[in-house]
Design a protein around this motif. Sequence first.
Motif, PDB file in Angstrom:
ATOM      1  N   THR A 178       1.156  24.038   2.933  1.00 20.25           N
ATOM      2  CA  THR A 178       2.612  24.158   2.836  1.00 20.25           C
ATOM      3  C   THR A 178       3.294  23.181   3.788  1.00 20.25           C
ATOM      4  N   ALA A 179       4.161  22.352   3.230  1.00 18.28           N
ATOM      5  CA  ALA A 179       4.843  21.322   4.016  1.00 18.28           C
ATOM      6  C   ALA A 179       5.808  20.564   3.120  1.00 18.28           C
ATOM      7  N   VAL A 180       6.614  19.726   3.743  1.00 16.16           N
ATOM      8  CA  VAL A 180       7.374  18.722   2.997  1.00 16.16           C
ATOM      9  C   VAL A 180       6.477  17.490   2.907  1.00 16.16           C
ATOM     10  N   TYR A 181       6.310  16.999   1.697  1.00 18.42           N
ATOM     11  CA  TYR A 181       5.439  15.857   1.457  1.00 18.42           C
ATOM     12  C   TYR A 181       6.288  14.604   1.237  1.00 18.42           C
ATOM     13  N   TYR A 182       5.901  13.543   1.940  1.00 16.55           N
ATOM     14  CA  TYR A 182       6.631  12.293   1.896  1.00 16.55           C
ATOM     15  C   TYR A 182       5.770  11.174   1.341  1.00 16.55           C
ATOM     16  N   CYS A 183       6.383  10.365   0.518  1.00 19.50           N
ATOM     17  CA  CYS A 183       5.774   9.148  -0.003  1.00 19.50           C
ATOM     18  C   CYS A 183       6.234   7.995   0.885  1.00 19.50           C
ATOM     19  N   TRP A 226      10.250   5.013   3.373  1.00 24.63           N
ATOM     20  CA  TRP A 226       9.945   6.431   3.213  1.00 24.63           C
ATOM     21  C   TRP A 226      10.864   7.077   2.190  1.00 24.63           C
ATOM     22  N   GLY A 227      10.327   8.033   1.468  1.00 23.58           N
ATOM     23  CA  GLY A 227      11.145   8.837   0.584  1.00 23.58           C
ATOM     24  C   GLY A 227      11.771   9.996   1.335  1.00 23.58           C
ATOM     25  N   GLN A 228      12.524  10.816   0.626  1.00 23.28           N
ATOM     26  CA  GLN A 228      13.227  11.938   1.230  1.00 23.28           C
ATOM     27  C   GLN A 228      12.361  13.189   1.327  1.00 23.28           C
ATOM     28  N   GLY A 229      11.274  13.205   0.596  1.00 21.52           N
ATOM     29  CA  GLY A 229      10.351  14.333   0.684  1.00 21.52           C
ATOM     30  C   GLY A 229      10.531  15.348  -0.424  1.00 21.52           C
ATOM     31  N   THR A 230       9.465  16.074  -0.702  1.00 22.81           N
ATOM     32  CA  THR A 230       9.482  17.159  -1.681  1.00 22.81           C
ATOM     33  C   THR A 230       8.723  18.345  -1.092  1.00 22.81           C
ATOM     34  N   SER A 252       0.870  -1.168   0.000  1.00 25.17           N
ATOM     35  CA  SER A 252       0.000   0.000   0.000  1.00 25.17           C
ATOM     36  C   SER A 252       0.911   1.223   0.000  1.00 25.17           C
ATOM     37  N   MET A 253       0.413   2.315  -0.535  1.00 23.53           N
ATOM     38  CA  MET A 253       1.208   3.531  -0.617  1.00 23.53           C
ATOM     39  C   MET A 253       0.485   4.671   0.080  1.00 23.53           C
ATOM     40  N   GLY A 254       1.257   5.548   0.679  1.00 20.21           N
ATOM     41  CA  GLY A 254       0.659   6.679   1.370  1.00 20.21           C
ATOM     42  C   GLY A 254       1.457   7.952   1.168  1.00 20.21           C
ATOM     43  N   TRP A 255       0.802   9.053   1.441  1.00 23.13           N
ATOM     44  CA  TRP A 255       1.436  10.362   1.443  1.00 23.13           C
ATOM     45  C   TRP A 255       1.250  10.982   2.831  1.00 23.13           C
ATOM     46  N   PHE A 256       2.324  11.538   3.329  1.00 24.72           N
ATOM     47  CA  PHE A 256       2.305  12.252   4.593  1.00 24.72           C
ATOM     48  C   PHE A 256       2.921  13.628   4.361  1.00 24.72           C
ATOM     49  N   ARG A 257       2.750  14.520   5.309  1.00 30.50           N
ATOM     50  CA  ARG A 257       3.373  15.834   5.194  1.00 30.50           C
ATOM     51  C   ARG A 257       3.787  16.326   6.566  1.00 30.50           C
ATOM     52  N   GLN A 258       4.776  17.202   6.551  1.00 27.23           N
ATOM     53  CA  GLN A 258       5.250  17.795   7.795  1.00 27.23           C
ATOM     54  C   GLN A 258       5.559  19.262   7.554  1.00 27.23           C
TER      55      GLN A 258
END
Length: 123
Positions: free
Chosen positions: A91-96, A113-117, A33-39
Amino acid sequence: QVQLVESGGGLVQAGGSLRLSCVASGRTGSTYSMGWFRQAPGKEREFVAALNWSGGSAFYADSVKGRFTISRDNAKKMVFLQMDSLRPEDTAVYYCAASGVEAPTRGRDYHYWGQGTQVTVSS
């Protein structure tokens, strides 16, 4: 191991759109499963959206429901986050992230986790 790389972030005005992409490599034979998170700065990481392997079950945070859409292309090992009607609070860094659990909404259920964009929405 699974490596995830996000792209598509940038600066956009409020009301605009962005499409984030995430490509997976490595041991991608499992049905993740895949997800998106943000910080955001000074805030904890928060769940944004999740999609199961088949793409048949999607979950969204209330704050993005109706504005964001998660999708995936398993043949290309990619997951996307279409973000419309963006707001400054997006506005945030978004992570896959990838998980062996069925579309989890908790960060601790994700194994890779990815490094974020960076996504920046100006008012």
